[in-house]
Design an enzyme around this catalytic site. Structure first.
Site, PDB file in Angstrom:
ATOM      1  N   CYS A 227      40.743  39.115  37.555  1.00 61.36           N
ATOM      2  CA  CYS A 227      40.893  38.940  39.012  1.00 61.36           C
ATOM      3  C   CYS A 227      41.952  39.868  39.583  1.00 61.36           C
ATOM      4  O   CYS A 227      41.893  40.229  40.742  1.00 61.36           O
ATOM      5  CB  CYS A 227      41.196  37.490  39.344  1.00 61.36           C
ATOM      6  SG  CYS A 227      42.552  36.840  38.385  1.00 61.36           S
TER       7      CYS A 227
ATOM      8  N   VAL B 239      32.241  30.711  45.704  1.00 57.78           N
ATOM      9  CA  VAL B 239      32.210  29.312  45.249  1.00 57.78           C
ATOM     10  C   VAL B 239      33.452  28.565  45.753  1.00 57.78           C
ATOM     11  O   VAL B 239      33.372  27.390  46.105  1.00 57.78           O
ATOM     12  CB  VAL B 239      32.067  29.209  43.716  1.00 57.78           C
ATOM     13  CG1 VAL B 239      32.124  27.758  43.260  1.00 57.78           C
ATOM     14  CG2 VAL B 239      30.756  29.837  43.260  1.00 57.78           C
ATOM     15  N   GLY B 240      34.584  29.256  45.851  1.00 61.51           N
ATOM     16  CA  GLY B 240      35.799  28.633  46.380  1.00 61.51           C
ATOM     17  C   GLY B 240      35.555  28.045  47.766  1.00 61.51           C
ATOM     18  O   GLY B 240      36.034  26.951  48.091  1.00 61.51           O
TER      19      GLY B 240
ATOM     20  N   LYS C 223      36.432  21.258  33.618  1.00 61.23           N
ATOM     21  CA  LYS C 223      35.080  21.803  33.483  1.00 61.23           C
ATOM     22  C   LYS C 223      35.164  23.302  33.237  1.00 61.23           C
ATOM     23  O   LYS C 223      35.477  24.086  34.123  1.00 61.23           O
ATOM     24  CB  LYS C 223      34.217  21.549  34.729  1.00 61.23           C
ATOM     25  CG  LYS C 223      32.735  21.722  34.355  1.00 61.23           C
ATOM     26  CD  LYS C 223      31.834  22.205  35.442  1.00 61.23           C
ATOM     27  CE  LYS C 223      31.882  23.654  35.784  1.00 61.23           C
ATOM     28  NZ  LYS C 223      31.319  24.573  34.775  1.00 61.23           N
TER      29      LYS C 223
ATOM     30  N   GLU D  56      42.187  29.689  43.253  1.00 58.48           N
ATOM     31  CA  GLU D  56      42.562  31.029  42.777  1.00 58.48           C
ATOM     32  C   GLU D  56      41.270  31.821  42.739  1.00 58.48           C
ATOM     33  O   GLU D  56      40.400  31.551  41.903  1.00 58.48           O
ATOM     34  CB  GLU D  56      43.137  30.964  41.355  1.00 58.48           C
ATOM     35  CG  GLU D  56      44.462  30.259  41.238  1.00 58.48           C
ATOM     36  CD  GLU D  56      45.634  31.060  41.758  1.00 58.48           C
ATOM     37  OE1 GLU D  56      45.443  32.214  42.184  1.00 58.48           O
ATOM     38  OE2 GLU D  56      46.740  30.512  41.747  1.00 58.48           O
TER      39      GLU D  56
ATOM     40  N   GLY E  69      37.856  30.868  40.386  1.00 57.46           N
ATOM     41  CA  GLY E  69      36.529  31.477  40.307  1.00 57.46           C
ATOM     42  C   GLY E  69      36.326  32.400  41.489  1.00 57.46           C
ATOM     43  O   GLY E  69      37.289  32.926  42.043  1.00 57.46           O
ATOM     44  N   SER E  70      35.094  32.573  41.870  1.00 61.46           N
ATOM     45  CA  SER E  70      34.772  33.528  42.932  1.00 61.46           C
ATOM     46  C   SER E  70      35.129  32.961  44.302  1.00 61.46           C
ATOM     47  O   SER E  70      35.147  31.745  44.503  1.00 61.46           O
ATOM     48  CB  SER E  70      33.287  33.857  42.875  1.00 61.46           C
ATOM     49  OG  SER E  70      32.535  32.668  43.048  1.00 61.46           O
ATOM     50  N   THR E  71      35.373  33.840  45.239  1.00 67.83           N
ATOM     51  CA  THR E  71      35.665  33.438  46.619  1.00 67.83           C
ATOM     52  C   THR E  71      34.474  32.677  47.203  1.00 67.83           C
ATOM     53  O   THR E  71      34.647  31.679  47.908  1.00 67.83           O
ATOM     54  CB  THR E  71      36.003  34.684  47.456  1.00 67.83           C
ATOM     55  OG1 THR E  71      37.263  35.185  46.983  1.00 67.83           O
ATOM     56  CG2 THR E  71      36.113  34.373  48.938  1.00 67.83           C
TER      57      THR E  71
ATOM     58  N   GLU F  71      34.475  42.864  45.228  1.00 67.85           N
ATOM     59  CA  GLU F  71      34.986  42.685  43.871  1.00 67.85           C
ATOM     60  C   GLU F  71      33.799  42.867  42.916  1.00 67.85           C
ATOM     61  O   GLU F  71      32.776  42.203  43.056  1.00 67.85           O
ATOM     62  CB  GLU F  71      35.569  41.293  43.691  1.00 67.85           C
ATOM     63  CG  GLU F  71      36.087  41.103  42.285  1.00 67.85           C
ATOM     64  CD  GLU F  71      36.680  39.725  42.052  1.00 67.85           C
ATOM     65  OE1 GLU F  71      35.994  38.735  42.332  1.00 67.85           O
ATOM     66  OE2 GLU F  71      37.824  39.649  41.575  1.00 67.85           O
TER      67      GLU F  71
HETATM   68  P1  NAD Z   1      32.197  31.352  39.703  1.00 66.15           P
HETATM   69  O1  NAD Z   1      32.854  31.075  40.994  1.00 66.15           O
HETATM   70  O2  NAD Z   1      30.775  31.637  39.685  1.00 66.15           O
HETATM   71  O3  NAD Z   1      32.418  30.143  38.692  1.00 66.15           O
HETATM   72  C1  NAD Z   1      33.666  29.587  38.425  1.00 66.15           C
HETATM   73  C2  NAD Z   1      33.477  28.151  38.007  1.00 66.15           C
HETATM   74  O4  NAD Z   1      32.925  27.410  39.078  1.00 66.15           O
HETATM   75  C3  NAD Z   1      32.528  27.941  36.824  1.00 66.15           C
HETATM   76  O5  NAD Z   1      33.052  26.913  36.016  1.00 66.15           O
HETATM   77  C4  NAD Z   1      31.246  27.485  37.505  1.00 66.15           C
HETATM   78  O6  NAD Z   1      30.428  26.684  36.706  1.00 66.15           O
HETATM   79  C5  NAD Z   1      31.786  26.692  38.662  1.00 66.15           C
HETATM   80  N1  NAD Z   1      30.883  26.572  39.804  1.00 66.15           N
HETATM   81  C6  NAD Z   1      29.843  27.376  40.154  1.00 66.15           C
HETATM   82  N2  NAD Z   1      29.269  26.933  41.273  1.00 66.15           N
HETATM   83  C7  NAD Z   1      29.943  25.826  41.652  1.00 66.15           C
HETATM   84  C8  NAD Z   1      29.833  24.932  42.753  1.00 66.15           C
HETATM   85  N3  NAD Z   1      28.903  25.081  43.689  1.00 66.15           N
HETATM   86  N4  NAD Z   1      30.707  23.903  42.846  1.00 66.15           N
HETATM   87  C9  NAD Z   1      31.673  23.742  41.918  1.00 66.15           C
HETATM   88  N5  NAD Z   1      31.822  24.544  40.850  1.00 66.15           N
HETATM   89  C10 NAD Z   1      30.966  25.600  40.727  1.00 66.15           C
HETATM   90  O7  NAD Z   1      33.077  32.508  39.109  1.00 66.15           O
HETATM   91  P2  NAD Z   1      32.817  33.287  37.757  1.00 66.15           P
HETATM   92  O8  NAD Z   1      31.701  34.221  38.021  1.00 66.15           O
HETATM   93  O9  NAD Z   1      32.738  32.371  36.624  1.00 66.15           O
HETATM   94  O10 NAD Z   1      34.203  34.065  37.626  1.00 66.15           O
HETATM   95  C11 NAD Z   1      34.444  35.247  38.251  1.00 66.15           C
HETATM   96  C12 NAD Z   1      35.272  35.063  39.512  1.00 66.15           C
HETATM   97  O11 NAD Z   1      36.461  34.322  39.261  1.00 66.15           O
HETATM   98  C13 NAD Z   1      35.748  36.366  40.071  1.00 66.15           C
HETATM   99  O12 NAD Z   1      35.490  36.429  41.443  1.00 66.15           O
HETATM  100  C14 NAD Z   1      37.251  36.374  39.816  1.00 66.15           C
HETATM  101  O13 NAD Z   1      38.024  37.135  40.649  1.00 66.15           O
HETATM  102  C15 NAD Z   1      37.575  34.951  39.888  1.00 66.15           C
HETATM  103  N6  NAD Z   1      38.793  34.689  39.118  1.00 66.15           N
HETATM  104  C16 NAD Z   1      39.957  34.467  39.782  1.00 66.15           C
HETATM  105  C17 NAD Z   1      41.132  34.238  39.085  1.00 66.15           C
HETATM  106  C18 NAD Z   1      42.414  33.966  39.806  1.00 66.15           C
HETATM  107  O14 NAD Z   1      43.351  33.511  39.174  1.00 66.15           O
HETATM  108  N7  NAD Z   1      42.512  34.222  41.082  1.00 66.15           N
HETATM  109  C19 NAD Z   1      41.110  34.223  37.702  1.00 66.15           C
HETATM  110  C20 NAD Z   1      39.909  34.466  37.035  1.00 66.15           C
HETATM  111  C21 NAD Z   1      38.751  34.692  37.775  1.00 66.15           C
END
Ligand code: NAD
Ligand code: MG
Length: 489
Positions: free
Chosen positions: A295, A242-243, A186, A261, A238-240, A393
């Site tokens: 990130c 949402v993680g 996704k 990650e 993605g973001s902490t 961040e």
């Molecule tokens: P995000 O967490 O908003 O979204 C990431 C993904 O998660 C998207 O595909 C989104 O649709 C999905 N998502 C959103 N809500 C969800 C939920 N409730 N359940 C499941 N999936 C959901 O992050 P973003 O704004 O797209 O990206 C930026 C963040 O990603 C930053 O915090 C950045 O540090 C982090 N990031 C980390 C790495 C790494 O390798 N550590 C790499 C790139 C980005």
């Protein structure tokens, strides 16, 4: 300016569909949304939204494929398909990099570098596919034999962000496929285009039906995956924030395995004895690469007192010289990915102005770029270690510069964060470099360099920057589970 190829234009006019069981299908509800070109705010392509029925169909296809076609597939066949996919991406490098540039906004030559990195990554994991071995363990009696096997998990959901769309998708797909799993990818809603293009190449590479599905949609689609009871694992970047939701969803459903990650707030540390010329060449990129949407961004710069003015002035000078423009013109920096991200970054700059001293930048770029989401690279000077912009961040081209007197003080500042993804140390004293590297709470330490990556080197976060290590042999642990088989001889 470079021009968009006919093949890329044709792809952008493709009907919005999902990729399930090696077929392009309409979503059940028929809902779509536009993906935007962040350089001009215009719609680039219509994207389909995968709802519950679509997610169920994708999971079913993946499960069937796993049982019937993938679990017992000859590993060297997996290797060959992954290698073929790499070659097809290489063949279509121009189209993929153009699509990435248009959808994400990044400079075209950086998009080319991303596509090349994806190819390299796939080839590395193609090599692993037939080398995933178990072991034989000596136990109490010679008449008992214990053998371990590393088995694939089954159906895995792979959820990725928008900053390096293709690279992030490949970082997850390549080890997952090498280990023999069936995948549901996704992409982020802001940047789905190259992931969809990948669907075409997956077909062409000869993957069996159901081995890879691609479901577009926003966080709701992601959430359907993380809550699904027939998905064995979710790999998330993605973001902490949402993680944490992903972990929660696992606990509330089938306790699927989760690897994360997440965000970072990485320190870039410059000691008095650093080779300042090398620092200056690197610092501007460590600070603003990908318009700061990275990130591992070196967003907290710490400079030892004696060199503070020299290094800060050098950074300001280099930053002023950066070119900013539409990605297709190959500037140093492109726009931010979305209007939402622009608003977020502007909000942080507003805080920064109240709590710290603005040295450079801080404004949205107007004039001929006003329709895009362009913002100036921004430098704040502060010794207020509790400032919001030093804690959070930002994910934009914004850095703070702080000073320190000695190592002990520095380590205190460095580790005073909930994140722990990356870090860098600049010094010519190798003993000091290693001493400080040991103290830093982060998954990566770069000495006299920044943003060095290789598919063979593990990458991942301490603390709230994640769980698990991607890349290298470590990623195989994320996409297999170990079984011990005991035999009484
Ligand atoms: P995000 O967490 O908003 O979204 C990431 C993904 O998660 C998207 O595909 C989104 O649709 C999905 N998502 C959103 N809500 C969800 C939920 N409730 N359940 C499941 N999936 C959901 O992050 P973003 O704004 O797209 O990206 C930026 C963040 O990603 C930053 O915090 C950045 O540090 C982090 N990031 C980390 C790495 C790494 O390798 N550590 C790499 C790139 C980005
Ligand atoms: Mg877009």
């Amino acid at each position: 300016m470079n021009t968009v190829s006919d093949k890329a234009i044709k792809f952008l006019n493709k009907k919005p569909q999902l990729f399930i069981n090696n077929e392009w299908v309409d979503s059940k509800r028929g809902e779509t949304f536009p993906t935007i070109n962040p350089s001009n705010g215009k719609t680039l392509m219509q994207i389909s939204v995968a709802g519950k029925d679509d997610v169920d169909a994708a999971v079913l296809a993946a499960r069937e494929a796993f049982k019937k076609r993938v679990r017992d597939m000859n590993p060297s066949k997996r290797a060959a398909m992954i290698f073929k996919l790499a070659e097809l991406i290489e063949r279509d490098l121009d189209i993929l990099s153009q699509l990435e540039c248009l959808d994400n906004g990044k400079p075209l030559n950086r998009a080319v570098a991303d596509v090349k990195a994806a190819v390299y990554h796939l080839k590395y994991y193609a090599g692993w596919a037939d080398k995933i071995e178990g072991s034989v363990i000596p136990v109490h009696s010679p008449n008992v034999m214990v053998q371990t096997r590393r088995e694939p998990l089954g159906v895995v959901g792979l959820i990725v962000p928008w900053n390096f769309p293709l690279v992030m998708a490949i970082w997850k797909l390549s080890p997952a496929l090498a280990c023999g799993n069936c995948c549901i990818l996704k992409p982020a809603e802001q940047t789905s285009v190259t992931a969809l293009y990948l669907g075409q190449l997956i077909l062409e590479a000869g993957f069996p039906p159901g081995m890879v599905q691609i479901l577009t949609g926003d966080g709701e689609t992601g959430s359907l995956l993380t809550h699904h009871n027939d998905i064995d694992k979710v790999g998330f970047t993605g973001s902490t924030e949402v993680g944490k939701k992903v972990l929660e969803a696992s606990a509330k459903s089938n306790l699927k395995k989760v690897s994360l990650e997440l965000g970072g707030k990485s320190p870039n540390i410059i000691f008095d004895d650093a080779d300042i010329k090398r620092v200056e060449e690197s610092l501007v990129w460590a600070s603003f690469y990908n318009s700061g949407q990275e990130c591992t961004l070196g967003s907290r710069i710490y400079i030892q007192n004696k060199k503070l003015d020299q290094v800060l002035n050098g950074l300001v000078k280099k930053t002023k010289a950066l070119t900013i423009d539409e990605g297709f013109r190959n500037p140093d920096l492109g726009p931010l990915v979305s209007d939402e991200q622009l608003t977020r970054v502007k909000g942080y700059i507003h805080h920064g102005k109240k709590e710290t001293e603005l040295i450079l930048g801080g404004n949205k770029i107007e004039g001929k770029l006003s329709a895009g989401y362009f913002i100036e690279p921004t430098i704040f000077r502060t010794d207020n270690h509790d400032a919001k912009i030093i804690k959070d961040e930002i994910f934009g081209p914004v850095v703070t510069v702080s000073s320190f007197e000695d190592e002990e003080e520095l380590i205190g500042y460095t580790n005073d964060t909930r994140y722990g993804l990356a870090s860098a140390i600049w010094t010519q004293d190798i003993s000091r470099a290693y001493r400080v590297a040991r103290e830093i709470e982060a998954g990566v330490v770069w000495i006299n360099g920044y943003d060095m990556f290789h598919p063979a080197v593990p990458f991942g976060g301490y603390k709230e920057s994640g769980i698990g290590r991607e890349m290298g042999k470590s990623a195989l642990d994320l996409y297999t589970q170990e079984k011990s088989i005991w035999t009484n001889l």
